[in-house]
Design an enzyme around this catalytic site. Structure first.
Site, PDB file in Angstrom:
ATOM      1  N   HIS A  21       0.706  -1.011  -0.056  1.00 22.01           N
ATOM      2  CA  HIS A  21       0.067   0.013   0.053  1.00 22.01           C
ATOM      3  C   HIS A  21       0.832   1.251   0.021  1.00 22.01           C
ATOM      4  CE1 HIS A  21      -2.931  -2.579   2.558  1.00 22.01           C
ATOM      5  NE2 HIS A  21      -2.954  -2.818   1.400  1.00 22.01           N
ATOM      6  N   SER A  33      -3.203  -7.323   3.437  1.00 24.71           N
ATOM      7  CA  SER A  33      -3.342  -7.196   4.971  1.00 24.71           C
ATOM      8  C   SER A  33      -4.000  -8.458   5.462  1.00 24.71           C
ATOM      9  CB  SER A  33      -4.442  -5.829   5.340  1.00 24.71           C
ATOM     10  OG  SER A  33      -4.091  -4.733   4.795  1.00 24.71           O
ATOM     11  N   LYS A  36     -17.778  -5.416   8.891  1.00 26.52           N
ATOM     12  CA  LYS A  36     -16.832  -6.266   8.988  1.00 26.52           C
ATOM     13  C   LYS A  36     -15.809  -6.162  10.274  1.00 26.52           C
ATOM     14  CE  LYS A  36     -12.606  -6.940   5.593  1.00 26.52           C
ATOM     15  NZ  LYS A  36     -12.010  -6.207   4.478  1.00 26.52           N
ATOM     16  N   ARG A  57      -2.359  -5.623  -8.174  1.00 31.41           N
ATOM     17  CA  ARG A  57      -1.401  -6.969  -7.970  1.00 31.41           C
ATOM     18  C   ARG A  57      -0.960  -7.992  -8.845  1.00 31.41           C
ATOM     19  NH1 ARG A  57      -3.916  -7.356  -1.804  1.00 31.41           N
ATOM     20  NH2 ARG A  57      -5.632  -7.214  -3.423  1.00 31.41           N
TER      21      ARG A  57
HETATM   22  C1  9F8 Z   1      -2.800  -3.187  -4.206  1.00 33.52           C
HETATM   23  C2  9F8 Z   1      -3.783  -2.440  -2.919  1.00 33.52           C
HETATM   24  C3  9F8 Z   1      -5.034  -3.028  -2.450  1.00 33.52           C
HETATM   25  N1  9F8 Z   1      -5.504  -1.811  -1.865  1.00 33.52           N
HETATM   26  C4  9F8 Z   1      -6.765  -1.896  -0.993  1.00 33.52           C
HETATM   27  C5  9F8 Z   1      -6.286  -2.219   0.481  1.00 33.52           C
HETATM   28  C6  9F8 Z   1      -7.415  -2.500   1.267  1.00 33.52           C
HETATM   29  O1  9F8 Z   1      -8.513  -2.406   1.110  1.00 33.52           O
HETATM   30  O2  9F8 Z   1      -7.011  -2.585   2.585  1.00 33.52           O
HETATM   31  C7  9F8 Z   1      -4.408  -0.675  -1.829  1.00 33.52           C
HETATM   32  C8  9F8 Z   1      -4.810   0.365  -1.373  1.00 33.52           C
HETATM   33  C9  9F8 Z   1      -3.837   1.565  -1.557  1.00 33.52           C
HETATM   34  C10 9F8 Z   1      -2.563   1.199  -2.513  1.00 33.52           C
HETATM   35  C11 9F8 Z   1      -2.371   0.136  -2.850  1.00 33.52           C
HETATM   36  C12 9F8 Z   1      -3.391  -1.188  -2.731  1.00 33.52           C
END
Ligand code: 9F8
Length: 158
Positions: free
Chosen positions: A17, A127, A41, A90
């Site tokens: 992120h 996460s 959630k 990703r």
């Molecule tokens: C790869 C990626 C997934 N998400 C959602 C993550 C989430 O929902 O916790 C991001 C948010 C910001 C930057 C990159 C990402």
């Protein structure tokens, strides 16, 4: 002023992120990291804990701000005068879902979506995977910022 939003749950933020947020901050005048409030959630960290972690790990990025929101992301964008969303991609399966969301959001509101390929080093990262590994005693250092690693271990021990 070119503004974008990076939406997510960030429970907790990972280095994947942070990579996307940092790269977006180099491209745009202002990046809003928007933490979704989702009462349905269950989460490991509260929304306010997640916001505090995000603010700390992005403190060297002066054009990044962290906010929370509930409901539709496009309403948040409209209410904050943000014309575009940045989404990290990703793997190809991310794209399948994100493309449809992007088309729907554009039809709903005219808000654009920009896709940013994640650094391949983090393409396996999420996460939930980080939490799962840490729960079973696996080493997640290097996958999350040091502060998040410390708080994650403390929370799971607690
Ligand atoms: C790869 C990626 C997934 N998400 C959602 C993550 C989430 O929902 O916790 C991001 C948010 C910001 C930057 C990159 C990402």
């Amino acid at each position: 002023m070119r503004r974008v939003v990076c939406p997510g749950s960030f429970d907790p933020i990972t280095n994947g992120h942070l990579d996307i947020i940092g790269r977006s901050a180099r491209l745009y005048d202002e990046v809003t990291v928007a933490v979704l409030i989702n009462v349905e959630k269950s989460s490991l960290f509260t929304v306010d804990e997640r916001i505090e972690m995000l603010q700390t790990v992005t403190k060297e990025l002066p054009n990044v701000k962290v906010r929370k929101f509930h409901g539709l992301l496009v309403d948040f964008c409209r209410n904050n005068d943000i014309p575009a969303i940045v989404k990290g991609i990703r793997v190809v399966s991310d794209f399948d879902y994100e493309l449809q969301m992007a088309q729907l959001n554009y039809r709903l509101s005219g808000v654009e979506t920009l896709f940013m390929p994640t650094n391949p080093e983090y393409s396996f990262l999420s996460s939930s995977r980080v939490k799962e590994i840490a729960r079973y005693g696996g080493d997640v250092s290097g996958l999350v910022p040091d502060l998040v690693h410390k708080l994650l271990i403390e929370r799971l021990r607690g």
